[in-house]
Write a protein that holds these residues in place. Structure first.
Motif, PDB file in Angstrom:
ATOM      1  N   UNK A 131      28.004  13.736 -12.413  1.00 22.40           N
ATOM      2  CA  UNK A 131      29.506  13.340 -11.834  1.00 22.40           C
ATOM      3  C   UNK A 131      29.640  11.339 -12.375  1.00 22.40           C
ATOM      4  N   UNK A 132      30.688  11.111 -13.444  1.00 23.64           N
ATOM      5  CA  UNK A 132      30.379   9.963 -13.076  1.00 23.64           C
ATOM      6  C   UNK A 132      32.111   9.539 -12.774  1.00 23.64           C
ATOM      7  N   UNK A 133      32.113   8.260 -12.358  1.00 23.59           N
ATOM      8  CA  UNK A 133      32.826   7.309 -11.930  1.00 23.59           C
ATOM      9  C   UNK A 133      33.734   6.642 -13.033  1.00 23.59           C
ATOM     10  N   UNK A 134      35.166   6.517 -13.757  1.00 23.68           N
ATOM     11  CA  UNK A 134      35.227   6.413 -14.666  1.00 23.68           C
ATOM     12  C   UNK A 134      36.836   5.494 -14.939  1.00 23.68           C
ATOM     13  N   UNK A 135      36.443   4.807 -15.482  1.00 26.56           N
ATOM     14  CA  UNK A 135      38.281   3.867 -15.172  1.00 26.56           C
ATOM     15  C   UNK A 135      39.224   4.926 -15.525  1.00 26.56           C
ATOM     16  N   UNK A 136      41.104   4.609 -14.959  1.00 27.35           N
ATOM     17  CA  UNK A 136      41.697   5.518 -14.819  1.00 27.35           C
ATOM     18  C   UNK A 136      42.089   5.646 -16.549  1.00 27.35           C
ATOM     19  N   UNK A 137      42.544   6.675 -17.234  1.00 24.98           N
ATOM     20  CA  UNK A 137      43.542   6.638 -18.259  1.00 24.98           C
ATOM     21  C   UNK A 137      42.465   6.779 -19.179  1.00 24.98           C
ATOM     22  N   UNK A 138      41.013   6.850 -19.101  1.00 26.04           N
ATOM     23  CA  UNK A 138      40.360   7.182 -20.674  1.00 26.04           C
ATOM     24  C   UNK A 138      40.362   7.869 -21.944  1.00 26.04           C
ATOM     25  N   UNK A 139      40.078   8.233 -22.223  1.00 22.81           N
ATOM     26  CA  UNK A 139      40.190   8.879 -23.145  1.00 22.81           C
ATOM     27  C   UNK A 139      38.512   9.466 -24.004  1.00 22.81           C
ATOM     28  N   UNK A 140      38.760  10.683 -24.069  1.00 26.26           N
ATOM     29  CA  UNK A 140      37.946  11.460 -24.795  1.00 26.26           C
ATOM     30  C   UNK A 140      36.595  10.458 -25.307  1.00 26.26           C
TER      31      UNK A 140
ATOM     32  N   UNK B 287      41.374  12.270 -28.274  1.00 23.22           N
ATOM     33  CA  UNK B 287      42.195  11.061 -28.535  1.00 23.22           C
ATOM     34  C   UNK B 287      42.966  11.238 -26.848  1.00 23.22           C
ATOM     35  N   UNK B 288      42.944  12.376 -26.398  1.00 21.92           N
ATOM     36  CA  UNK B 288      43.172  13.227 -25.481  1.00 21.92           C
ATOM     37  C   UNK B 288      42.760  12.280 -23.984  1.00 21.92           C
ATOM     38  N   UNK B 289      44.049  11.781 -23.681  1.00 15.72           N
ATOM     39  CA  UNK B 289      43.340  11.115 -21.668  1.00 15.72           C
ATOM     40  C   UNK B 289      42.955  12.437 -20.622  1.00 15.72           C
ATOM     41  N   UNK B 290      41.828  11.844 -20.460  1.00 16.14           N
ATOM     42  CA  UNK B 290      40.974  12.530 -18.821  1.00 16.14           C
ATOM     43  C   UNK B 290      42.002  12.336 -18.048  1.00 16.14           C
ATOM     44  N   UNK B 291      41.949  13.243 -16.422  1.00 16.71           N
ATOM     45  CA  UNK B 291      42.591  13.322 -15.527  1.00 16.71           C
ATOM     46  C   UNK B 291      41.079  12.962 -14.470  1.00 16.71           C
ATOM     47  N   UNK B 292      41.619  12.775 -13.343  1.00 19.46           N
ATOM     48  CA  UNK B 292      40.085  13.186 -12.207  1.00 19.46           C
ATOM     49  C   UNK B 292      40.419  14.112 -12.348  1.00 19.46           C
ATOM     50  N   UNK B 293      38.940  14.461 -11.659  1.00 21.41           N
ATOM     51  CA  UNK B 293      38.589  16.039 -11.502  1.00 21.41           C
ATOM     52  C   UNK B 293      37.623  16.885 -12.955  1.00 21.41           C
TER      53      UNK B 293
END
Length: 88
Positions: free
Chosen positions: A21-30, A70-76
């Motif tokens: 599990x990683x903590x990443x910034x909101x709105x990052x892409x693949x 370029x797809x944006x990732x979401x929490x979870x």
């Protein structure tokens, strides 16, 4: 935000684990995630993703479906990283 990254085949061997599990910034892409992983595991940069624009040697799925870089990732999200499938 938190995401889970699962590694398969060669990538599992290179990073030495099957998932994390990683903590990443909101709105990052693949693509941003791939850059984070290259920094975290330099062996990926040197052995697999040598060129920033050469992502042909990696497949990525998000929650069970293939995604564009370029797809944006979401929490979870659950992200799977695996090599291209080949066969004969």
């Amino acid at each position: 935000m938190r995401i889970k990254v699962r590694y398969f085949a060669r990538y599992r061997s290179l990073v030495g684990k099957s998932e994390e599990e990683l903590e990443v910034p909101d709105g990052i892409t693949v693509r941003d995630l791939i850059e984070i992983l290259k920094e975290r595991y330099p062996v990926l940069k040197n052995e697999v993703f040598a060129e920033d624009d050469d992502l042909a040697d990696v497949n990525v799925s998000r929650n069970g479906r293939y995604v564009r870089f370029d797809e944006v990732l979401k929490d979870g999200d659950v992200i799977a990283i695996f090599p291209p499938v080949s066969g004969g």
